[in-house]
Write a protein that holds these residues in place. Structure first.
Motif, PDB file in Angstrom:
ATOM      1  N   THR A  54       7.294  -2.809  10.370  1.00 62.17           N
ATOM      2  CA  THR A  54       8.512  -3.423  10.921  1.00 62.17           C
ATOM      3  C   THR A  54       9.547  -3.774   9.849  1.00 62.17           C
ATOM      4  OG1 THR A  54       7.840  -5.770  10.866  1.00 62.17           O
ATOM      5  CG2 THR A  54       7.080  -4.466  12.749  1.00 62.17           C
ATOM      6  N   GLY A  55       9.338  -3.305   8.634  1.00 62.23           N
ATOM      7  CA  GLY A  55      10.290  -3.580   7.559  1.00 62.23           C
ATOM      8  C   GLY A  55      10.078  -4.902   6.853  1.00 62.23           C
ATOM      9  N   LEU A  56       8.921  -5.546   7.068  1.00 62.82           N
ATOM     10  CA  LEU A  56       8.656  -6.850   6.456  1.00 62.82           C
ATOM     11  C   LEU A  56       7.556  -6.737   5.393  1.00 62.82           C
ATOM     12  CD1 LEU A  56       8.794  -9.085   9.663  1.00 62.82           C
ATOM     13  CD2 LEU A  56      10.549  -8.848   7.882  1.00 62.82           C
ATOM     14  N   PRO A  57       7.833  -7.132   4.142  1.00 60.17           N
ATOM     15  CA  PRO A  57       6.892  -6.922   3.035  1.00 60.17           C
ATOM     16  C   PRO A  57       5.516  -7.559   3.227  1.00 60.17           C
ATOM     17  CG  PRO A  57       8.920  -8.011   2.276  1.00 60.17           C
ATOM     18  CD  PRO A  57       9.120  -7.665   3.709  1.00 60.17           C
ATOM     19  N   ASP A  58       5.446  -8.722   3.869  1.00 61.39           N
ATOM     20  CA  ASP A  58       4.130  -9.347   4.100  1.00 61.39           C
ATOM     21  C   ASP A  58       3.264  -8.462   4.991  1.00 61.39           C
ATOM     22  OD1 ASP A  58       4.885 -11.464   2.587  1.00 61.39           O
ATOM     23  OD2 ASP A  58       5.286 -12.824   4.265  1.00 61.39           O
ATOM     24  N   VAL A  59       3.914  -7.812   5.953  1.00 62.20           N
ATOM     25  CA  VAL A  59       3.192  -6.924   6.875  1.00 62.20           C
ATOM     26  C   VAL A  59       2.744  -5.662   6.127  1.00 62.20           C
ATOM     27  CG1 VAL A  59       3.295  -5.679   9.068  1.00 62.20           C
ATOM     28  CG2 VAL A  59       4.557  -7.832   8.796  1.00 62.20           C
ATOM     29  N   THR A  60       3.635  -5.123   5.301  1.00 60.38           N
ATOM     30  CA  THR A  60       3.282  -3.928   4.513  1.00 60.38           C
ATOM     31  C   THR A  60       2.046  -4.202   3.681  1.00 60.38           C
ATOM     32  OG1 THR A  60       5.676  -3.764   4.189  1.00 60.38           O
ATOM     33  CG2 THR A  60       4.311  -2.096   3.098  1.00 60.38           C
ATOM     34  N   LYS A  61       2.038  -5.363   3.035  1.00 62.04           N
ATOM     35  CA  LYS A  61       0.947  -5.737   2.147  1.00 62.04           C
ATOM     36  C   LYS A  61      -0.366  -5.875   2.908  1.00 62.04           C
ATOM     37  CE  LYS A  61      -0.015  -8.965  -1.545  1.00 62.04           C
ATOM     38  NZ  LYS A  61       0.458 -10.065  -2.364  1.00 62.04           N
ATOM     39  N   ARG A  62      -0.321  -6.537   4.057  1.00 63.87           N
ATOM     40  CA  ARG A  62      -1.530  -6.720   4.867  1.00 63.87           C
ATOM     41  C   ARG A  62      -2.082  -5.378   5.331  1.00 63.87           C
ATOM     42  NH1 ARG A  62      -1.853  -6.635   9.934  1.00 63.87           N
ATOM     43  NH2 ARG A  62       0.226  -7.393  10.485  1.00 63.87           N
ATOM     44  N   ILE A  63      -1.192  -4.490   5.781  1.00 65.54           N
ATOM     45  CA  ILE A  63      -1.642  -3.169   6.253  1.00 65.54           C
ATOM     46  C   ILE A  63      -2.257  -2.372   5.091  1.00 65.54           C
ATOM     47  CG2 ILE A  63      -0.909  -0.946   7.199  1.00 65.54           C
ATOM     48  CD1 ILE A  63       1.302  -2.460   8.734  1.00 65.54           C
ATOM     49  N   ALA A  64      -1.620  -2.441   3.920  1.00 63.26           N
ATOM     50  CA  ALA A  64      -2.137  -1.699   2.762  1.00 63.26           C
ATOM     51  C   ALA A  64      -3.540  -2.173   2.397  1.00 63.26           C
ATOM     52  CB  ALA A  64      -1.187  -1.843   1.573  1.00 63.26           C
ATOM     53  N   MET A  67      -5.964  -0.854   4.924  1.00 61.16           N
ATOM     54  CA  MET A  67      -6.159   0.596   4.748  1.00 61.16           C
ATOM     55  C   MET A  67      -7.078   0.901   3.569  1.00 61.16           C
ATOM     56  SD  MET A  67      -2.423   2.242   5.486  1.00 61.16           S
ATOM     57  CE  MET A  67      -2.040   2.915   7.117  1.00 61.16           C
ATOM     58  N   VAL A  68      -6.926   0.124   2.477  1.00 61.76           N
ATOM     59  CA  VAL A  68      -7.756   0.364   1.285  1.00 61.76           C
ATOM     60  C   VAL A  68      -9.190  -0.109   1.535  1.00 61.76           C
ATOM     61  CG1 VAL A  68      -8.126  -0.389  -1.107  1.00 61.76           C
ATOM     62  CG2 VAL A  68      -5.855   0.371  -0.367  1.00 61.76           C
ATOM     63  N   VAL A  69      -9.325  -1.304   2.097  1.00 60.82           N
ATOM     64  CA  VAL A  69     -10.658  -1.912   2.244  1.00 60.82           C
ATOM     65  C   VAL A  69     -11.428  -1.328   3.437  1.00 60.82           C
ATOM     66  CG1 VAL A  69     -11.892  -4.091   2.667  1.00 60.82           C
ATOM     67  CG2 VAL A  69      -9.936  -4.036   1.103  1.00 60.82           C
ATOM     68  N   ASN A  70     -10.778  -1.258   4.608  1.00 61.48           N
ATOM     69  CA  ASN A  70     -11.486  -0.831   5.827  1.00 61.48           C
ATOM     70  C   ASN A  70     -11.462   0.683   6.022  1.00 61.48           C
ATOM     71  OD1 ASN A  70     -11.770  -3.559   6.208  1.00 61.48           O
ATOM     72  ND2 ASN A  70     -10.134  -3.714   7.715  1.00 61.48           N
ATOM     73  N   ASP A  71     -10.272   1.268   5.968  1.00 67.89           N
ATOM     74  CA  ASP A  71     -10.162   2.721   6.209  1.00 67.89           C
ATOM     75  C   ASP A  71     -10.563   3.534   4.989  1.00 67.89           C
ATOM     76  OD1 ASP A  71      -9.049   2.361   8.835  1.00 67.89           O
ATOM     77  OD2 ASP A  71      -7.131   1.864   7.900  1.00 67.89           O
ATOM     78  N   LYS A  72     -10.593   2.905   3.831  1.00 67.78           N
ATOM     79  CA  LYS A  72     -10.886   3.595   2.573  1.00 67.78           C
ATOM     80  C   LYS A  72      -9.982   4.826   2.381  1.00 67.78           C
ATOM     81  CE  LYS A  72     -15.638   1.865   2.368  1.00 67.78           C
ATOM     82  NZ  LYS A  72     -15.128   0.514   2.566  1.00 67.78           N
ATOM     83  N   VAL A  73      -8.682   4.587   2.506  1.00 68.79           N
ATOM     84  CA  VAL A  73      -7.725   5.689   2.333  1.00 68.79           C
ATOM     85  C   VAL A  73      -7.750   6.172   0.880  1.00 68.79           C
ATOM     86  CG1 VAL A  73      -6.209   4.917   4.204  1.00 68.79           C
ATOM     87  CG2 VAL A  73      -5.747   4.160   1.845  1.00 68.79           C
TER      88      VAL A  73
END
Ligand code: DHB
Length: 368
Positions: A54-64, A67-73
């Motif tokens: 949604t263009g909000l840095p806190d959200v970007t950080k949480r998703i990243a 993605m790294v921990v759970n999805d193991k991208v």
């Protein structure tokens, strides 16, 4: 990282909010790249996971983090605005995950993590070209108007320094808020200052509002030219800006009208897959970012972790729909041609028609 036979690309984009067009363009381009090149590379099944920040840095950080921990991208990609790219830099560094910045364009971003690689552009790259062109073309005085954050500050600084080095005068430097800007009071100030030209940087998606107000206030009729980096005459919106946009000169790394065979195919395929939507410079950043990831996966034969992938991204040289590009091995930033373009009408549509080129421009921000 993914143990099985999948290679995961975690793509984080603004799909809603003020920068939604950036997300829409980049996702469409990434999907086109995969449709053209297949989803099996070096024996791995490539999986693209797209999430909206949604263009909000806190959200970007949480998703990243998820993605790294759970999805193991295997790689992180996207990043529609500078603060969103910067929010993820510590996660990229800590987890040794390459972060492919496909949109954000503040010069310093690549210095925020050694795992950042950029496929978009930098504002200094684009703005310096205008600082050279304008004074040679009858523009001696300018007011600058930029969105008040990283790329706007870069555009203001690098345009102004070069313009004044060439004998021009910057009368006033105006900054508008990034969120929900009202351009009217700023444009009134510009009218009163009566410069030869107004130099503008606003992020992708905001150009049409600037153009509308510029014309409504009769700035063009008052003899003030509009110039800027190509973000303001964004190909995603240009056709809706109307004939008032005709003749506007900007400097940028990509135009939908770039006349190469590769770009004509890119544009035709993109439009066929996306209900005739025009690919803009964001789409090209997404498309080339996918190329950088695919080639790194091939070079590492599907066996590489983050460090090996990163090494295989550095130094890539290839033809992009924008023209020839290089991922500079030292800076991990993109070296590319910058074009001067003028808005013209052809076959009933508006285009940024390239009329001059500065070859192989490295980010001027890095030598400062
Ligand atoms: C940035 C965003 C844009 O939409 C653009 O056109 C240029 C730069 C940024 O936030 O870095």
């Amino acid at each position: 990282h993914a143990q099985d036979n999948t290679f995961k690309i975690g793509m984080i984009l603004p799909m809603t909010g003020q920068s939604a067009s950036t997300g829409r363009q980049i996702e469409a381009a990434a999907r086109l790249y995969m449709a053209q090149h297949g989803d099996t590379v070096a024996g791995k099944k490539v999986q693209l996971i797209v999430k909206d920040d949604t263009g909000l840095p806190d959200v970007t950080k949480r998703i990243a983090q998820e993605m790294v921990v759970n999805d193991k991208v295997n790689v992180l990609a996207g990043f529609g605005l500078t603060p969103l790219a910067l929010a993820v830099a510590p996660i990229a560094t800590q987890s040794k995950t390459p972060e492919i910045v496909m949109a954000a364009a503040t010069s310093s971003i690549t210095q925020a993590s050694p795992y950042i690689v950029r496929s978009s552009f930098t504002l200094p790259q684009a703005a310096v070209a205008m600082g050279d062109w304008a004074p040679k073309n009858g523009i001696k005085s300018v007011v600058t108007l930029v969105a008040d954050y990283g790329p706007g500050n870069d555009a203001e600084k690098f345009f102004s320094e070069r313009f004044e080095l060439n004998g021009g005068k910057v009368i006033e430097k105006l900054r508008v808020p990034l969120r929900n800007p009202d351009f009217a009071p700023f444009l009134q100030k510009v009218r009163d200052a009566k410069p030869d030209a107004l130099f503008v940087f606003v992020p992708s998606g905001a150009g049409a509002a600037v153009m509308k107000q510029f014309l409504e206030r009769g700035m063009d009729k008052a003899g003030i030219k509009l110039i800027g980096t190509g973000d303001v005459t964004d190909d995603d919106q240009l056709n809706d800006m109307g004939d008032g946009a005709l003749g506007v000169v900007t400097s940028h790394h990509y135009s939908t009208a770039h006349p190469s065979a590769l770009n004509k195919k890119f544009v035709a395929d993109f439009q066929a897959a996306n209900k005739n939507m025009r690919p803009n410079f964001m789409a090209v950043g997404g498309y080339d970012g996918m190329r950088i990831i695919y080639e790194a996966l091939k070079t590492t034969k599907g066996q590489g972790g983050g460090d090996a992938l990163l090494a295989a991204m550095k130094g890539q040289v290839f033809e992009s729909p924008r023209g020839p590009v290089l991922i500079d091995a030292q800076t991990r930033d993109i070296t590319q041609d910058i074009y001067l373009r003028k808005v013209e009408k052809k076959d009933g549509q508006l285009w940024n028609v390239e009329f001059d080129v500065i070859k192989s421009v490295k980010d001027p921000g890095k030598s400062k």
